[in-house]
Design a protein around this motif. Structure first.
Motif, mmCIF file in Angstrom:
data_model
loop_
_atom_site.group_PDB
_atom_site.id
_atom_site.type_symbol
_atom_site.label_atom_id
_atom_site.label_comp_id
_atom_site.label_asym_id
_atom_site.label_seq_id
_atom_site.Cartn_x
_atom_site.Cartn_y
_atom_site.Cartn_z
ATOM 1 N N GLU A 262 0.847 -1.192 0.000
ATOM 2 C CA GLU A 262 0.000 0.000 0.000
ATOM 3 C C GLU A 262 0.884 1.244 0.000
ATOM 4 O O GLU A 262 1.813 1.357 0.807
ATOM 5 C CB GLU A 262 -0.905 0.008 1.228
ATOM 6 N N GLU A 263 0.616 2.165 -0.916
ATOM 7 C CA GLU A 263 1.430 3.374 -0.988
ATOM 8 C C GLU A 263 0.634 4.490 -1.640
ATOM 9 O O GLU A 263 0.090 4.322 -2.740
ATOM 10 C CB GLU A 263 2.702 3.095 -1.789
ATOM 11 N N ASN A 264 0.537 5.625 -0.946
ATOM 12 C CA ASN A 264 -0.161 6.805 -1.473
ATOM 13 C C ASN A 264 -1.578 6.476 -1.926
ATOM 14 O O ASN A 264 -2.047 6.941 -2.965
ATOM 15 C CB ASN A 264 0.624 7.423 -2.626
ATOM 16 N N GLY A 265 -2.249 5.648 -1.140
ATOM 17 C CA GLY A 265 -3.630 5.316 -1.443
ATOM 18 C C GLY A 265 -3.801 4.297 -2.545
ATOM 19 O O GLY A 265 -4.929 3.986 -2.932
ATOM 20 N N ARG A 267 -1.887 0.581 -4.688
ATOM 21 C CA ARG A 267 -1.135 -0.639 -4.462
ATOM 22 C C ARG A 267 0.028 -0.677 -5.449
ATOM 23 O O ARG A 267 -0.169 -0.545 -6.658
ATOM 24 C CB ARG A 267 -2.023 -1.859 -4.623
ATOM 25 N N ILE A 268 1.221 -0.851 -4.927
ATOM 26 C CA ILE A 268 2.444 -0.858 -5.717
ATOM 27 C C ILE A 268 2.977 -2.279 -5.801
ATOM 28 O O ILE A 268 3.118 -2.970 -4.780
ATOM 29 C CB ILE A 268 3.518 0.067 -5.093
#
Length: 360
Positions: A262-265, A267-268
Motif C-alpha cells: 500500500e502506498e499513497n492510497g 497498491r504498488i
C-alpha cells in the motif's frame, strides 16, 4: 600454408579447423547448419583465392563449435553453451587466434574482449533455432474495455494503431527484436491468439502472457503436462489481486503470489511471480514451444528478459539446459523484483529467486 597474404591465412585456418581439428573431418553442411549460414558462404570463407572475411560474431561461433566435439552430438550440429572449463579455455584460445588473423587481414575489428567472452551473440543463444523454421509469437489481446482511446483502437479511425489492442507490449517489443536478431533467415511473426491458425501452431511457438488474455497458454501447458496453473484476475475481486498467483499441482501443492504494498492510497507491485516453460511443441514434434508468463505484465517482461538480457541470458539458459539435457520439457517459477518501478532481470542461479522447477 597456402600463400596469399593475411586473408588467405585466415581462410586456410578455417579450412584446417574443419578438416583436421578432430579425428574425422566436419562436413561443410554440418558446419553451415550449426552456424545458421549457407554452404556457399562457408566455402567463400575457406577459399584461399579472394576469400571473404567472416564477421567477428561468426568467428566467435567457429570457436564455440570447435571447442568441443559435442557440437556434433546426436547428429544435430549446434553451438553448445554448456562448455566444461577445459572447453571454455579452448574456445577462448580459438576465438583470440581467429580474431587476430581477422585483424591482420585488414578487416574492421568487431567488439573486442572481454565483453564478448561474457555473453553469446543472439545467434548462439537460447532464442536461436538452428533449423531456420518460422517462429510465431502469440500475444494476449486486451478486451475492449481495457484498451486506449478509441481514436487509436478503432479500425475506422485515421489514427488507428493495431498494437494498442495487444497486451504485454513491452515484452513483445523486447522479444520480437531479439528473436529476429537471433534468426535473420527465419520468418518471425506475432499475432493475438484469436488470429492463430493451425499453420502457426506448427512453427516454433512462443506464448506471451497467460490465462487472462491468452487462451492458448493454458491449452499448451495442459498438453505438456506441466503441473503449474495461473489463477485468473478477470473473475476475481480487483481488491484481492495480492491473493492471486500461481498454483503448483503436484505433491502437497503450493501457491506463489506477487507482493503488493500500500502506498499513497494505491497498491504498488514490489515482486511479481513469473513462469517460463520450454518443451517440444505438442502440435509438431520437430519444433519447440516457449511460454513466458507472469501474474502481471511486469512478470511477463521479467520472464522474457531472463533469456534476452545479455548479462543473464547465458547463465539462465545454462541453468535450464543443465536440467533438461535431452531437450525435455522444463518449467520454472521465479521471482521478478521491482526496484524504483523498474524490472530487475531474474538470475536463476540464485536459489532465492527460484520458487519451483519441474521437468518432464
Amino acid at each position: 600454408m597456402t600463400g596469399g597474404g593475411p586473408s588467405a591465412a585466415l581462410a586456410e585456418r578455417l579450412r584446417r579447423l574443419r578438416l583436421s581439428e578432430w579425428s574425422s573431418p566436419v562436413k561443410q553442411q554440418q558446419l553451415a547448419r550449426a552456424l545458421g549460414v549457407s554452404v556457399p558462404l562457408i566455402s567463400s570463407w575457406e577459399r584461399t583465392t579472394d576469400p571473404r572475411t567472416p564477421p567477428s560474431e561468426r568467428l566467435a561461433a567457429y570457436a564455440r563449435f570447435f571447442a568441443t566435439q559435442r557440437s556434433l552430438d546426436g547428429g544435430k550440429p549446434g553451438l553448445r553453451t554448456d562448455l566444461s572449463p577445459e572447453e571454455e579455455t579452448r574456445r577462448r584460445q580459438l576465438e583470440d587466434e581467429l580474431l587476430t588473423l581477422r585483424d591482420a587481414a585488414g578487416a574492421l575489428p568487431g567488439p573486442r574482449l572481454p565483453d564478448r567472452l561474457a555473453n553469446l551473440p543472439p545467434r548462439a543463444g537460447p532464442w536461436y533455432f538452428a533449423d531456420g523454421a518460422p517462429v510465431t509469437i502469440v500475444c494476449g489481446e486486451l478486451p475492449a474495455e481495457h484498451r486506449a482511446d478509441p481514436a487509436y483502437t478503432d479500425p475506422d479511425s485515421p489514427d488507428y494503431v493495431a498494437l494498442y489492442n495487444y497486451a504485454d507490449l513491452d515484452s513483445l517489443v523486447e522479444l520480437h527484436g531479439h528473436v529476429r536478431a537471433a534468426n535473420p533467415q527465419s520468418d518471425v511473426w506475432f499475432m493475438p491468439a484469436s488470429l492463430v491458425t493451425s499453420d502457426h501452431l506448427t512453427t516454433h511457438l512462443v506464448l506471451l502472457g497467460g490465462v487472462d488474455f491468452n487462451d492458448l497458454t493454458t491449452a499448451v501447458l495442459d498438453s505438456l503436462g506441466v503441473p503449474v496453473r495461473q489463477q485468473t484476475r478477470l473473475t476475481g475481486d480487483p481488491d484481492d489481486e495480492g491473493e492471486l498467483g500461481f498454483e503448483v499441482r503436484e505433491g502437497a501443492g503450493q501457491s506463489f503470489r506477487p507482493v503488493l504494498h500500500e502506498e499513497n492510497g494505491g497498491r504498488i507491485l514490489v515482486e511479481d511471480v513469473a513462469h517460463l516453460c520450454r518443451g517440444q511443441n505438442p502440435y509438431n514434434a520437430l519444433r519447440t514451444v516457449t511460454v513466458c508468463n507472469g501474474m502481471f505484465g511486469r512478470g511477463v517482461y521479467g520472464a522474457v528478459r531472463t533469456l534476452t538480457d545479455k548479462r543473464f541470458r547465458d547463465r539462465n539458459a545454462n541453468h535450464m539446459w543443465s536440467r533438461v539435457p535431452d531437450a525435455q520439457t522444463f518449467s520454472i517459477l521465479f521471482r521478478v523484483r521491482m526496484v524504483m518501478g523498474e524490472v530487475v532481470t531474474p538470475d536463476w542461479t540464485r536459489p532465492e529467486n527460484v520458487l519451483h522447477e519441474w521437468s518432464a
